[in-house]
Scaffold this motif. Sequence first.
Motif, PDB file in Angstrom:
ATOM      1  N   GLY A  49       0.769  -1.295   0.065  1.00 48.61           N
ATOM      2  CA  GLY A  49      -0.011   0.030  -0.014  1.00 48.61           C
ATOM      3  C   GLY A  49       0.887   1.355   0.098  1.00 48.61           C
ATOM      4  N   VAL A  50       2.056   1.161  -0.972  1.00 51.43           N
ATOM      5  CA  VAL A  50       2.844   2.331  -0.906  1.00 51.43           C
ATOM      6  C   VAL A  50       3.407   2.630  -2.341  1.00 51.43           C
ATOM      7  CG1 VAL A  50       3.660   1.885   1.639  1.00 51.43           C
ATOM      8  CG2 VAL A  50       4.948   0.962  -0.448  1.00 51.43           C
ATOM      9  N   SER A  51       3.881   3.701  -2.296  1.00 51.64           N
ATOM     10  CA  SER A  51       4.488   3.961  -3.654  1.00 51.64           C
ATOM     11  C   SER A  51       5.721   3.059  -4.318  1.00 51.64           C
ATOM     12  CB  SER A  51       4.743   5.464  -3.830  1.00 51.64           C
ATOM     13  OG  SER A  51       5.918   5.798  -3.216  1.00 51.64           O
ATOM     14  N   ARG A  52       6.207   3.254  -5.142  1.00 51.30           N
ATOM     15  CA  ARG A  52       7.388   2.295  -5.601  1.00 51.30           C
ATOM     16  C   ARG A  52       8.829   2.959  -5.066  1.00 51.30           C
ATOM     17  NH1 ARG A  52       7.284   1.480 -12.140  1.00 51.30           N
ATOM     18  NH2 ARG A  52       9.317   0.325 -11.479  1.00 51.30           N
ATOM     19  N   THR A  53       8.809   4.349  -4.876  1.00 57.26           N
ATOM     20  CA  THR A  53       9.902   4.813  -4.212  1.00 57.26           C
ATOM     21  C   THR A  53      10.523   4.330  -3.101  1.00 57.26           C
ATOM     22  OG1 THR A  53       9.396   7.159  -5.336  1.00 57.26           O
ATOM     23  CG2 THR A  53      10.918   7.183  -3.601  1.00 57.26           C
ATOM     24  N   PRO A  54       9.890   4.217  -1.935  1.00 58.08           N
ATOM     25  CA  PRO A  54      10.160   3.455  -0.627  1.00 58.08           C
ATOM     26  C   PRO A  54      10.643   2.212  -0.867  1.00 58.08           C
ATOM     27  CG  PRO A  54       7.933   4.008  -0.481  1.00 58.08           C
ATOM     28  CD  PRO A  54       8.280   4.654  -1.858  1.00 58.08           C
ATOM     29  N   VAL A  55       9.977   1.407  -1.871  1.00 55.62           N
ATOM     30  CA  VAL A  55      10.035  -0.117  -2.064  1.00 55.62           C
ATOM     31  C   VAL A  55      11.488  -0.086  -2.671  1.00 55.62           C
ATOM     32  CG1 VAL A  55       9.461  -2.014  -3.371  1.00 55.62           C
ATOM     33  CG2 VAL A  55       7.670  -0.738  -2.395  1.00 55.62           C
ATOM     34  N   ARG A  56      11.820   0.837  -3.702  1.00 58.18           N
ATOM     35  CA  ARG A  56      13.149   0.941  -4.394  1.00 58.18           C
ATOM     36  C   ARG A  56      14.331   1.162  -3.387  1.00 58.18           C
ATOM     37  NH1 ARG A  56      12.146   4.605  -7.552  1.00 58.18           N
ATOM     38  NH2 ARG A  56      11.009   3.346  -9.202  1.00 58.18           N
ATOM     39  N   GLU A  57      14.084   2.115  -2.403  1.00 60.24           N
ATOM     40  CA  GLU A  57      15.158   2.517  -1.595  1.00 60.24           C
ATOM     41  C   GLU A  57      15.207   1.307  -0.507  1.00 60.24           C
ATOM     42  OE1 GLU A  57      13.247   6.018   0.067  1.00 60.24           O
ATOM     43  OE2 GLU A  57      14.234   7.347  -1.420  1.00 60.24           O
ATOM     44  N   ALA A  58      14.114   0.620  -0.213  1.00 60.61           N
ATOM     45  CA  ALA A  58      14.218  -0.519   0.794  1.00 60.61           C
ATOM     46  C   ALA A  58      14.963  -1.804   0.247  1.00 60.61           C
ATOM     47  CB  ALA A  58      12.723  -0.827   1.181  1.00 60.61           C
ATOM     48  N   ILE A  59      14.752  -1.772  -1.189  1.00 60.44           N
ATOM     49  CA  ILE A  59      15.521  -2.977  -1.834  1.00 60.44           C
ATOM     50  C   ILE A  59      17.149  -2.817  -1.795  1.00 60.44           C
ATOM     51  CG2 ILE A  59      15.714  -4.105  -3.963  1.00 60.44           C
ATOM     52  CD1 ILE A  59      12.836  -3.944  -4.377  1.00 60.44           C
ATOM     53  N   ARG A  60      17.528  -1.511  -1.958  1.00 60.71           N
ATOM     54  CA  ARG A  60      18.846  -1.093  -2.024  1.00 60.71           C
ATOM     55  C   ARG A  60      19.417  -1.146  -0.743  1.00 60.71           C
ATOM     56  NH1 ARG A  60      17.780   4.685  -5.166  1.00 60.71           N
ATOM     57  NH2 ARG A  60      17.582   3.680  -7.205  1.00 60.71           N
ATOM     58  N   LYS A  61      18.703  -1.070   0.164  1.00 58.08           N
ATOM     59  CA  LYS A  61      19.144  -1.349   1.706  1.00 58.08           C
ATOM     60  C   LYS A  61      19.320  -2.730   2.120  1.00 58.08           C
ATOM     61  CE  LYS A  61      17.925  -0.330   6.508  1.00 58.08           C
ATOM     62  NZ  LYS A  61      19.293  -0.144   6.936  1.00 58.08           N
ATOM     63  N   LEU A  62      18.382  -3.532   1.470  1.00 57.01           N
ATOM     64  CA  LEU A  62      18.262  -4.904   1.615  1.00 57.01           C
ATOM     65  C   LEU A  62      19.383  -5.449   0.789  1.00 57.01           C
ATOM     66  CD1 LEU A  62      14.577  -5.568   1.923  1.00 57.01           C
ATOM     67  CD2 LEU A  62      16.039  -5.632   3.834  1.00 57.01           C
ATOM     68  N   GLU A  63      19.881  -5.017  -0.268  1.00 52.96           N
ATOM     69  CA  GLU A  63      21.013  -5.545  -1.166  1.00 52.96           C
ATOM     70  C   GLU A  63      22.170  -5.516  -0.171  1.00 52.96           C
ATOM     71  OE1 GLU A  63      23.063  -5.037  -5.591  1.00 52.96           O
ATOM     72  OE2 GLU A  63      21.998  -3.295  -4.452  1.00 52.96           O
ATOM     73  N   LEU A  64      22.385  -4.288   0.205  1.00 59.47           N
ATOM     74  CA  LEU A  64      23.578  -3.962   0.955  1.00 59.47           C
ATOM     75  C   LEU A  64      23.775  -4.999   2.316  1.00 59.47           C
ATOM     76  CD1 LEU A  64      23.953  -0.091   1.395  1.00 59.47           C
ATOM     77  CD2 LEU A  64      25.306  -1.689  -0.069  1.00 59.47           C
ATOM     78  N   GLU A  65      22.468  -5.352   2.793  1.00 58.00           N
ATOM     79  CA  GLU A  65      22.540  -6.165   4.151  1.00 58.00           C
ATOM     80  C   GLU A  65      22.644  -7.895   3.464  1.00 58.00           C
ATOM     81  OE1 GLU A  65      19.099  -5.629   6.123  1.00 58.00           O
ATOM     82  OE2 GLU A  65      19.562  -3.576   6.821  1.00 58.00           O
ATOM     83  N   GLY A  66      22.805  -8.106   2.192  1.00 59.11           N
ATOM     84  CA  GLY A  66      22.905  -9.388   1.846  1.00 59.11           C
ATOM     85  C   GLY A  66      21.522 -10.241   1.638  1.00 59.11           C
ATOM     86  N   PHE A  67      20.232  -9.532   1.879  1.00 56.64           N
ATOM     87  CA  PHE A  67      19.031 -10.096   1.745  1.00 56.64           C
ATOM     88  C   PHE A  67      18.539 -10.409   0.423  1.00 56.64           C
ATOM     89  CE2 PHE A  67      19.053  -9.020   6.188  1.00 56.64           C
ATOM     90  CZ  PHE A  67      18.222  -9.545   6.780  1.00 56.64           C
ATOM     91  N   VAL A  68      19.010  -9.509  -0.490  1.00 52.58           N
ATOM     92  CA  VAL A  68      18.609  -9.718  -1.758  1.00 52.58           C
ATOM     93  C   VAL A  68      19.957  -9.434  -2.719  1.00 52.58           C
ATOM     94  CG1 VAL A  68      16.271  -8.721  -1.351  1.00 52.58           C
ATOM     95  CG2 VAL A  68      18.105  -7.058  -2.442  1.00 52.58           C
ATOM     96  N   VAL A  69      19.544  -9.743  -4.034  1.00 52.12           N
ATOM     97  CA  VAL A  69      20.692  -9.544  -5.155  1.00 52.12           C
ATOM     98  C   VAL A  69      20.009  -8.948  -6.215  1.00 52.12           C
ATOM     99  CG1 VAL A  69      22.487 -11.536  -4.376  1.00 52.12           C
ATOM    100  CG2 VAL A  69      20.271 -12.040  -5.898  1.00 52.12           C
TER     101      VAL A  69
END
Length: 227
Positions: A49-69
């Motif tokens: 229920g949010v816009s794409r921008t916070p999702v995109r920013e969250a995914i970048r953070k999770l990439e740094l943490e090793g949760f996503v590639v």
Amino acid sequence: MERRLVPIKLDSYKPLREVVAETLREAIVNGILKPGERLMEIQLAEELGVSRTPVREAIRKLELEGFVVMIPRRGTYVADLSIKDINEVFEIRTALDVLAAGLAVERITEDELEQLERLLVEIGELIEEDDADKIVESDSQFHDILYRASRNDRLVGIINNLREQFTRFRSISIQYPGRMQKSVEEHRRLVEAIASRDTDLAQQLAREHMENSEQTLLQDLNERRQT
């Protein structure tokens, strides 16, 4: 579309990107978003229920943490954990934590010892409240104080470089049934050894703590793959 994620409440004091990151991280840890699954910004935004921008920013953070590639021209996927990844990170972190514990015995201040004792009490209370996010945060603070007590800035810097890779491991192992209670007891024994200025015992306990954390993570990984 089958809904898997709960829409985010927009009344949090935290930045929306942080709330989204926490939500996605928890979904990965709990197996709602599975290893190898592709993450689509539009779909996640609709589910949360949010816009794409916070999702995109969250995914970048999770990439740094090793949760996503993020794979060029292919997309973003939930990262898979391999036994080799776990072994390599824990080998390094165990060596660094053992060194930090030994140095802390010689260099820790009384104020830092008091901070560690207060955090142990705080973590115990958070376990009763079953607040996983705050437990992870307080556990990180506990280790940070120990690292600072080594008075070795280069050691702290090397450990910090591994921080993001270790975040996922800590999040998973801490939520394994019974692990947090055992971890608190391991921490308590370590603080007692440091306060007693027993270098050998402190280093032994630091090693055992990391080995137990690794075994918990491997056990959790094995159980998830059998389901």
